[in-house]
Write a protein that holds these residues in place. Sequence first.
Motif, PDB file in Angstrom:
ATOM      1  N   UNK A  30       0.711  -1.075  -0.076  1.00  0.00           N
ATOM      2  CA  UNK A  30      -0.096  -0.062   0.127  1.00  0.00           C
ATOM      3  C   UNK A  30       0.802   1.298  -0.008  1.00  0.00           C
ATOM      4  N   UNK A  31       2.174   1.110   0.450  1.00  0.00           N
ATOM      5  CA  UNK A  31       3.122   2.391   0.164  1.00  0.00           C
ATOM      6  C   UNK A  31       3.294   2.572  -1.251  1.00  0.00           C
ATOM      7  N   UNK A  32       2.901   3.866  -1.643  1.00  0.00           N
ATOM      8  CA  UNK A  32       3.162   4.328  -3.085  1.00  0.00           C
ATOM      9  C   UNK A  32       4.825   4.762  -3.237  1.00  0.00           C
ATOM     10  N   UNK A  33       5.292   4.890  -2.188  1.00  0.00           N
ATOM     11  CA  UNK A  33       6.590   5.446  -2.247  1.00  0.00           C
ATOM     12  C   UNK A  33       7.830   4.223  -2.659  1.00  0.00           C
ATOM     13  N   UNK A  34       7.355   3.076  -2.323  1.00  0.00           N
ATOM     14  CA  UNK A  34       8.188   1.878  -2.637  1.00  0.00           C
ATOM     15  C   UNK A  34       7.999   1.464  -3.995  1.00  0.00           C
ATOM     16  N   UNK A  35       8.679   0.586  -4.556  1.00  0.00           N
ATOM     17  CA  UNK A  35       8.403   0.124  -6.041  1.00  0.00           C
ATOM     18  C   UNK A  35       8.769  -1.399  -5.824  1.00  0.00           C
ATOM     19  N   UNK A  36       8.343  -1.962  -6.900  1.00  0.00           N
ATOM     20  CA  UNK A  36       8.631  -3.578  -7.219  1.00  0.00           C
ATOM     21  C   UNK A  36       7.711  -4.319  -6.146  1.00  0.00           C
ATOM     22  N   UNK A  37       7.948  -5.781  -6.408  1.00  0.00           N
ATOM     23  CA  UNK A  37       7.269  -6.584  -5.571  1.00  0.00           C
ATOM     24  C   UNK A  37       8.341  -7.356  -4.832  1.00  0.00           C
ATOM     25  N   UNK A  38       7.538  -8.116  -3.852  1.00  0.00           N
ATOM     26  CA  UNK A  38       8.431  -8.899  -2.721  1.00  0.00           C
ATOM     27  C   UNK A  38       8.450 -10.309  -3.540  1.00  0.00           C
ATOM     28  N   UNK A  39       9.859 -10.888  -3.940  1.00  0.00           N
ATOM     29  CA  UNK A  39      10.204 -11.989  -4.336  1.00  0.00           C
ATOM     30  C   UNK A  39       9.758 -13.167  -3.771  1.00  0.00           C
ATOM     31  N   UNK A  40       9.565 -13.112  -2.443  1.00  0.00           N
ATOM     32  CA  UNK A  40       9.120 -14.288  -1.503  1.00  0.00           C
ATOM     33  C   UNK A  40       8.809 -13.735  -0.066  1.00  0.00           C
ATOM     34  N   UNK A  41       7.536 -13.820   0.197  1.00  0.00           N
ATOM     35  CA  UNK A  41       7.163 -13.640   1.472  1.00  0.00           C
ATOM     36  C   UNK A  41       7.847 -14.472   2.507  1.00  0.00           C
ATOM     37  N   UNK A  42       8.227 -13.576   3.473  1.00  0.00           N
ATOM     38  CA  UNK A  42       9.059 -14.402   4.611  1.00  0.00           C
ATOM     39  C   UNK A  42       7.951 -15.250   5.452  1.00  0.00           C
ATOM     40  N   UNK A  43       8.500 -16.326   6.077  1.00  0.00           N
ATOM     41  CA  UNK A  43       7.687 -17.044   6.867  1.00  0.00           C
ATOM     42  C   UNK A  43       7.308 -16.501   8.293  1.00  0.00           C
ATOM     43  N   UNK A  44       6.303 -16.751   9.101  1.00  0.00           N
ATOM     44  CA  UNK A  44       5.827 -16.058  10.026  1.00  0.00           C
ATOM     45  C   UNK A  44       7.111 -16.157  11.216  1.00  0.00           C
ATOM     46  N   UNK A  45       7.055 -15.034  11.641  1.00  0.00           N
ATOM     47  CA  UNK A  45       8.088 -14.664  12.699  1.00  0.00           C
ATOM     48  C   UNK A  45       9.498 -14.332  12.227  1.00  0.00           C
ATOM     49  N   UNK A  46       9.644 -14.329  11.034  1.00  0.00           N
ATOM     50  CA  UNK A  46      11.006 -14.008  10.510  1.00  0.00           C
ATOM     51  C   UNK A  46      11.370 -12.415  10.195  1.00  0.00           C
ATOM     52  N   UNK A  47      10.185 -11.483  10.511  1.00  0.00           N
ATOM     53  CA  UNK A  47      10.361 -10.142  10.461  1.00  0.00           C
ATOM     54  C   UNK A  47      10.349  -9.505  11.611  1.00  0.00           C
ATOM     55  N   UNK A  48      11.246  -8.587  11.765  1.00  0.00           N
ATOM     56  CA  UNK A  48      11.416  -7.835  12.960  1.00  0.00           C
ATOM     57  C   UNK A  48      10.505  -6.438  12.757  1.00  0.00           C
ATOM     58  N   UNK A  49       9.549  -6.344  13.562  1.00  0.00           N
ATOM     59  CA  UNK A  49       8.553  -5.124  13.554  1.00  0.00           C
ATOM     60  C   UNK A  49       9.352  -3.880  13.894  1.00  0.00           C
ATOM     61  N   UNK A  50       9.596  -2.828  13.416  1.00  0.00           N
ATOM     62  CA  UNK A  50      10.270  -1.820  13.750  1.00  0.00           C
ATOM     63  C   UNK A  50       9.874  -0.502  12.602  1.00  0.00           C
ATOM     64  N   UNK A  51      10.467   0.762  12.954  1.00  0.00           N
ATOM     65  CA  UNK A  51      10.297   1.542  12.083  1.00  0.00           C
ATOM     66  C   UNK A  51      11.555   1.584  10.970  1.00  0.00           C
ATOM     67  N   UNK A  52      11.296   1.732   9.871  1.00  0.00           N
ATOM     68  CA  UNK A  52      12.419   1.557   8.759  1.00  0.00           C
ATOM     69  C   UNK A  52      12.133   2.857   7.933  1.00  0.00           C
ATOM     70  N   UNK A  53      13.611   3.249   7.700  1.00  0.00           N
ATOM     71  CA  UNK A  53      13.637   4.392   6.978  1.00  0.00           C
ATOM     72  C   UNK A  53      14.243   4.036   5.347  1.00  0.00           C
ATOM     73  N   UNK A  54      13.448   4.821   4.476  1.00  0.00           N
ATOM     74  CA  UNK A  54      13.830   4.449   3.151  1.00  0.00           C
ATOM     75  C   UNK A  54      13.658   5.696   2.245  1.00  0.00           C
ATOM     76  N   UNK A  55      14.500   5.688   1.103  1.00  0.00           N
ATOM     77  CA  UNK A  55      14.179   6.653   0.288  1.00  0.00           C
ATOM     78  C   UNK A  55      13.043   6.514  -0.943  1.00  0.00           C
ATOM     79  N   UNK A  56      12.635   7.439  -1.397  1.00  0.00           N
ATOM     80  CA  UNK A  56      11.475   7.274  -2.392  1.00  0.00           C
ATOM     81  C   UNK A  56      12.117   6.437  -3.707  1.00  0.00           C
ATOM     82  N   UNK A  57      11.359   5.345  -3.921  1.00  0.00           N
ATOM     83  CA  UNK A  57      11.789   4.653  -5.068  1.00  0.00           C
ATOM     84  C   UNK A  57      12.572   3.265  -4.616  1.00  0.00           C
TER      85      UNK A  57
END
Length: 461
Positions: free
Chosen positions: A164-191
């Motif tokens: 849903x974030x329009x500032x990001x591009x591309x698709x996720x190649x493979x969705x990580x399994x449950x529990x493999x993502x660290x919830x946090x605030x992530x910085x990124x540049x447009x594109x």
Amino acid sequence: MSQPPRVAPRSPNEALKPVAPPAPPPKVRKRRRSPFIALLSGLFTTTLVLAGALGGGIAYLDSRSKAPGPLSADRVLIIPKENGVTEIAELLQREGLIEHPWAFKVAAYTTGKAASLKAGEYLFKARSSQKDILDVIAEGKAVEHSITIPEGLTSEQIMARLQQNDLLTGDVIQVPREGQILPDTYKFQRGSTRQAIVSRMTRDQSRILNEVWAKRPADLPIKTPAELVILASIVEKETGRADERPRVAGVFINRLNRKMKLQSDPTIVYGLVGGKGTLGRGITRPEITQATPYNTYVIEGLPPGPIANPGRAALEAVVNHSRTKDLYFVADGSGGHAFAETLEQHNRNVARWRQVESARRDSGRPAVDGGVDRAEPPPGPDQRTEAPAAGRPDNQAATAPDQSEPETYPVPGNRRAAAGQAGAAGTRARAFDASEGTTRDPLLNKTFDLNSPKQVPQLKP
């Protein structure tokens, strides 16, 4: 050896006579200058003059490039990809950041930054000089955006947020399994790509998990890092209070040590809907006993995998769990929970919670929860429990006299009141829920704060 002729002294009369001056020396013949040498000399002189002029010009341009620019207010500007120095200079002039494109181009080439100009989204301060603008673009100091991934979301829910974030591009190649993502605030540049964000999330989770796992106590009944993530995900879904996580974790650790079923409502939900994360309604009684690999009302011990992505605090809460004898906890009506070591204490806490809910209804205030994703209470009083009874092994459930099969109810759950305990007036026990998509979701309703306990109404005698 011959001697030089002897000079006879002159007479006084001769000495007074003037002596003729010596003859002038012969003229030295002037050599003709080489044309090549003359050419070199001329070139050298011309070079010096030009170098002086060029140095003076560069000094002038440098002083001008450091002068405040025409921009009157802060401005965000996007430099498109594959734009050269000329296109960038013209864009800056059109947008009112510089006055003379040629001066920008000269500065870019003379400073060696022409090849270093980068595309991106940049913030330029008011009155930024030409030098400041050139430095920002050459160093790639692009505007940084952020995306916050709350604790307790499933991987599928997190991927939906990234999409849903329009500032990001591309698709996720493979969705990580449950529990493999660290919830946090992530910085990124447009594109930036979504895959790059996901890679950072999984890399950070692996690093944090290794750090927390290395600090585990020897008596922890969790044998692998994967089991740590599983239990932390249950703790994460059971409470949103940071100060309660260690104690909630302690309840489940005590139950594991006693071979008691965990009986956690969020595990029922995950067994029914998987990565979607929420039922959007209350859990019905048939669903409590519906056999799924994740339903901890049915299975022994931990489920086969995490039911969400826990944050670092939940992982640390399991490793540093409270050393209590608690086996139960129930909502206390203030956003927190009341803990108990025995079923008798637990029932008293349940009665108090019912008084709180009754006071809320009498005052016209809404209930603490909406019953979403929480177990439906039985229609009448129910004394069944998984608590160990006297003379009975810890892992054998006590049952009602007329029940041939034990139904593991009530449970130690946190957001529901007393699963299995109905009030004298047949009131329904509801539970607190602030999961994603509900009206109390703190990410949607900024006036609601999970960390601010509410005032408990006056209890009835």
